[in-house]
Design a protein around this motif. Structure first.
Motif, PDB file in Angstrom:
ATOM      1  N   GLN A 324      -9.107  -3.056 -11.886  1.00  7.13           N
ATOM      2  CA  GLN A 324      -8.412  -4.073 -11.998  1.00  7.13           C
ATOM      3  C   GLN A 324      -7.081  -3.647 -12.780  1.00  7.13           C
ATOM      4  N   ILE A 325      -7.084  -2.960 -13.919  1.00  9.89           N
ATOM      5  CA  ILE A 325      -5.799  -2.636 -14.457  1.00  9.89           C
ATOM      6  C   ILE A 325      -5.174  -1.663 -13.476  1.00  9.89           C
ATOM      7  N   SER A 326      -6.010  -0.604 -12.794  1.00  6.02           N
ATOM      8  CA  SER A 326      -5.265   0.210 -11.939  1.00  6.02           C
ATOM      9  C   SER A 326      -4.535  -0.449 -10.689  1.00  6.02           C
ATOM     10  N   LEU A 327      -5.085  -1.524 -10.431  1.00  7.25           N
ATOM     11  CA  LEU A 327      -4.508  -2.269  -9.254  1.00  7.25           C
ATOM     12  C   LEU A 327      -3.152  -3.003  -9.708  1.00  7.25           C
ATOM     13  N   GLY A 328      -3.136  -3.403 -11.221  1.00  3.84           N
ATOM     14  CA  GLY A 328      -1.857  -4.016 -11.499  1.00  3.84           C
ATOM     15  C   GLY A 328      -0.713  -3.078 -11.869  1.00  3.84           C
ATOM     16  N   LYS A 329      -1.189  -1.817 -12.469  1.00  6.56           N
ATOM     17  CA  LYS A 329      -0.229  -0.629 -12.601  1.00  6.56           C
ATOM     18  C   LYS A 329       0.213  -0.112 -11.385  1.00  6.56           C
ATOM     19  N   LEU A 330      -0.636  -0.073 -10.349  1.00  4.63           N
ATOM     20  CA  LEU A 330      -0.132   0.507  -9.040  1.00  4.63           C
ATOM     21  C   LEU A 330       0.936  -0.416  -8.385  1.00  4.63           C
ATOM     22  N   ASN A 331       0.515  -1.689  -8.232  1.00  7.75           N
ATOM     23  CA  ASN A 331       1.643  -2.698  -7.592  1.00  7.75           C
ATOM     24  C   ASN A 331       2.838  -3.034  -8.467  1.00  7.75           C
ATOM     25  N   ASN A 332       2.719  -3.139  -9.987  1.00  7.31           N
ATOM     26  CA  ASN A 332       3.872  -3.723 -10.581  1.00  7.31           C
ATOM     27  C   ASN A 332       4.766  -2.241 -10.886  1.00  7.31           C
ATOM     28  N   CYS A 333       4.353  -1.156 -11.084  1.00  8.58           N
ATOM     29  CA  CYS A 333       5.115   0.007 -11.050  1.00  8.58           C
ATOM     30  C   CYS A 333       5.837   0.330  -9.647  1.00  8.58           C
ATOM     31  N   ARG A 334       5.251   0.092  -8.680  1.00 11.35           N
ATOM     32  CA  ARG A 334       5.509   0.273  -7.219  1.00 11.35           C
ATOM     33  C   ARG A 334       6.825  -0.697  -6.865  1.00 11.35           C
ATOM     34  N   GLU A 335       6.414  -1.782  -7.428  1.00  9.92           N
ATOM     35  CA  GLU A 335       7.624  -2.828  -6.963  1.00  9.92           C
ATOM     36  C   GLU A 335       8.839  -2.924  -7.716  1.00  9.92           C
ATOM     37  N   ALA A 336       8.613  -2.448  -9.229  1.00 11.36           N
ATOM     38  CA  ALA A 336       9.578  -2.367 -10.049  1.00 11.36           C
ATOM     39  C   ALA A 336      10.501  -1.178  -9.803  1.00 11.36           C
ATOM     40  N   ILE A 337      10.124  -0.163  -9.533  1.00  8.28           N
ATOM     41  CA  ILE A 337      11.068   0.794  -9.173  1.00  8.28           C
ATOM     42  C   ILE A 337      11.835   0.595  -7.866  1.00  8.28           C
ATOM     43  N   ALA A 338      11.149  -0.043  -6.885  1.00  4.38           N
ATOM     44  CA  ALA A 338      11.845  -0.581  -5.655  1.00  4.38           C
ATOM     45  C   ALA A 338      13.016  -1.559  -6.083  1.00  4.38           C
ATOM     46  N   ILE A 339      12.611  -2.332  -6.969  1.00  2.00           N
ATOM     47  CA  ILE A 339      13.623  -3.459  -7.490  1.00  2.00           C
ATOM     48  C   ILE A 339      14.551  -2.800  -8.075  1.00  2.00           C
ATOM     49  N   ALA A 340      14.590  -1.860  -8.956  1.00  3.68           N
ATOM     50  CA  ALA A 340      15.569  -1.561  -9.666  1.00  3.68           C
ATOM     51  C   ALA A 340      16.532  -0.520  -8.714  1.00  3.68           C
ATOM     52  N   ARG A 341      15.851  -0.070  -8.031  1.00  3.39           N
ATOM     53  CA  ARG A 341      16.790   0.859  -6.998  1.00  3.39           C
ATOM     54  C   ARG A 341      17.638  -0.199  -5.993  1.00  3.39           C
ATOM     55  N   GLU A 376      -0.964   7.847  -7.038  1.00  4.84           N
ATOM     56  CA  GLU A 376      -2.050   8.325  -6.226  1.00  4.84           C
ATOM     57  C   GLU A 376      -3.406   8.285  -6.878  1.00  4.84           C
ATOM     58  N   VAL A 377      -3.406   8.645  -7.977  1.00  2.00           N
ATOM     59  CA  VAL A 377      -4.516   8.267  -8.883  1.00  2.00           C
ATOM     60  C   VAL A 377      -5.247   6.839  -8.748  1.00  2.00           C
ATOM     61  N   HIS A 378      -4.253   6.018  -8.985  1.00  2.00           N
ATOM     62  CA  HIS A 378      -4.736   4.422  -8.866  1.00  2.00           C
ATOM     63  C   HIS A 378      -5.118   4.126  -7.340  1.00  2.00           C
ATOM     64  N   GLN A 379      -4.558   4.475  -6.591  1.00  2.00           N
ATOM     65  CA  GLN A 379      -4.832   4.458  -5.210  1.00  2.00           C
ATOM     66  C   GLN A 379      -6.282   4.850  -5.035  1.00  2.00           C
ATOM     67  N   LEU A 380      -6.611   6.134  -5.493  1.00  5.71           N
ATOM     68  CA  LEU A 380      -8.035   6.806  -5.305  1.00  5.71           C
ATOM     69  C   LEU A 380      -9.101   6.004  -6.274  1.00  5.71           C
ATOM     70  N   VAL A 381      -8.471   5.439  -7.402  1.00  5.20           N
ATOM     71  CA  VAL A 381      -9.496   4.368  -8.220  1.00  5.20           C
ATOM     72  C   VAL A 381      -9.913   3.252  -7.412  1.00  5.20           C
ATOM     73  N   LEU A 382      -8.782   2.880  -6.783  1.00  3.08           N
ATOM     74  CA  LEU A 382      -9.128   1.539  -5.799  1.00  3.08           C
ATOM     75  C   LEU A 382      -9.969   1.806  -4.689  1.00  3.08           C
ATOM     76  N   GLY A 383      -9.795   2.901  -4.040  1.00  2.56           N
ATOM     77  CA  GLY A 383     -10.473   3.326  -3.117  1.00  2.56           C
ATOM     78  C   GLY A 383     -11.935   3.560  -3.260  1.00  2.56           C
ATOM     79  N   ASN A 384     -12.180   4.049  -4.488  1.00  4.25           N
ATOM     80  CA  ASN A 384     -13.414   4.506  -4.846  1.00  4.25           C
ATOM     81  C   ASN A 384     -14.256   3.029  -5.176  1.00  4.25           C
ATOM     82  N   ALA A 385     -13.650   2.066  -5.876  1.00  5.31           N
ATOM     83  CA  ALA A 385     -14.263   0.800  -6.151  1.00  5.31           C
ATOM     84  C   ALA A 385     -14.647  -0.046  -4.630  1.00  5.31           C
ATOM     85  N   LEU A 386     -13.612   0.396  -3.681  1.00  2.00           N
ATOM     86  CA  LEU A 386     -13.806  -0.434  -2.423  1.00  2.00           C
ATOM     87  C   LEU A 386     -14.930   0.119  -1.562  1.00  2.00           C
TER      88      LEU A 386
END
Length: 393
Positions: A324-341, A376-386
């Protein structure tokens, strides 16, 4: 107490304040005042010169009770996970490097000792670290082993009653200012953690320079050459990757909140700039393309904060899983850098100046996307969980 956002309309639309307790809002206000007084005025210079008074800041943050604030006992504040998250949120609204200082101190070095250390290790180090009188770092990543820490080459061998450590650690925040390093090493009995005073013979920390990201942060390479430690320097019970990965989950949790702080500050800056910048005879904020950008970014800040608070409530209640923490880090980092740019585009040419925060946040978030597990690591963590299938090996 203070509002979630400095911008009243953003604050009204996101409407996070009503979801926070008085204590959580008080923590955010406390950190905001500290950053306004001691951090923000200096950030352009620190970033330009790639130099930051980290030990002085650690002392000030310790006096506020922010170092290891989510831990109990040993001089730590014992705050809720969500209150700690809001502290990270406001620290990173100033700069990711300042939040990294606090995260590495509290969620990596202090948490490792608090969770896995002996009573002697805890009483020796935690009170001083909580006060900011001692600074810690966390030695896991190596030059050839970042996402695959199990392959680390740093090793510890028994020599009589002592341990002798040899190896190299890379990209270590606080490394050159640390009084103590938590170092993970291969042994004949799996990976073990060691508490290493940095004045031990054979321990050397060299600052990493020429960074284009996290310039207001101390980053180092650690070298351990025949570092001799007593038998009680090792964490007594934990073996394998369970130890370091538990610490990474603590740090990732803070990043879920912190990344949204960088996003919020970027959006606030863009909103203020667009309202005052005149283009073709009217404010930049009066154009459809600009309003579309601002609306989309406000959606993502709102969703990211709701996700962060949801994980905080889980952590304070029944518990939150690493996935669940991986889900949060993946989403919020991805969106934060897009917002800053995107905010940088609203500022036009002025957006490349350190007078405005979005370009600095975007540069910092390049590192935040990578450390404590790449996207990429967090994507694979979520993929493993799913799927129940591990794609790592």
């Amino acid at each position: 107490m203070s509002d979630f956002s400095r911008n009243p309309e953003l604050n009204r639309l996101v409407a996070i304040d009503g979801l926070l307790s008085d204590d959580e809002r008080d923590v955010q206000a406390l950190v905001r005042r500290f950053c306004d007084d001691h951090v923000r005025p200096n950030l352009p210079t620190w970033y330009d010169e790639a130099s930051v008074p980290a030990r002085e800041l650690a002392k000030g943050l310790g006096e506020l009770g922010l170092l290891g604030m989510h831990l109990d006992g040993y001089g730590c504040a014992g705050s809720s996970a969500t209150a700690y998250g809001m502290a990270c949120h406001e620290l990173e609204a100033a700069d990711s490097g300042i939040r990294s200082l606090v995260s590495v101190q509290g969620s990596l070095a202090m948490f490792a000792i608090w969770r896995w250390g002996s009573e002697e290790q805890k009483t020796e180090w935690l009170p001083r670290m909580a006060a900011g009188d001692a600074v810690g770092c966390f030695g896991l990543t190596e030059p050839d082993f970042g996402s695959d820490p199990a392959g680390m080459r740093t090793h510890a061998k028994r020599d009589g009653d002592d341990w002798v450590l040899n190896g190299t650690k890379m990209w270590i925040t606080n490394g050159t200012i640390a009084d103590v390093a938590v170092v993970w090493a291969q042994t004949d009995d799996k990976i073990r953690g060691f508490v290493v005073p940095t004045d031990t013979a054979g321990f050397e920390a060299r600052e990493i320079t020429k960074k284009m990201s996290l310039r207001a942060s101390v980053t180092a390479e650690l070298s351990l050459t025949d570092v001799r430690l007593p038998a009680d320097a090792v964490f007594p019970e934990v073996r394998g990757l369970k130890g370091p990965l538990s610490c990474l989950s603590e740090a990732r949790f803070g990043i879920v909140f912190g990344a949204m702080g960088a996003a919020r500050d970027s959006l606030e800056t863009a909103l203020d700039y667009a309202a005052s910048r005149q283009v073709f005879g009217k404010p930049l904020s009066g154009y459809q393309l600009t309003q579309g950008k601002l609306a989309d970014m406000t959606l993502e800040v709102s969703k990211g904060m709701l996700l962060a608070l949801h994980l905080g409530r889980l952590k304070d209640g029944a518990g939150v899983s690493p996935e669940q923490i991986s889900l949060g880090k993946l989403n919020n980092c991805r969106e934060a850098i897009a917002i800053a740019r995107e905010c940088r585009t609203i500022l036009g040419a002025n957006g490349i100046s350190t007078e405005y925060s979005p370009i600095r946040h975007a540069g910092n978030l390049e590192s935040v996307m990578t450390y404590e597990g790449t996207s990429e690591v967090h994507q694979l963590v979520l993929g493993n969980a799913l799927t129940g299938q591990s794609a790592f090996r």
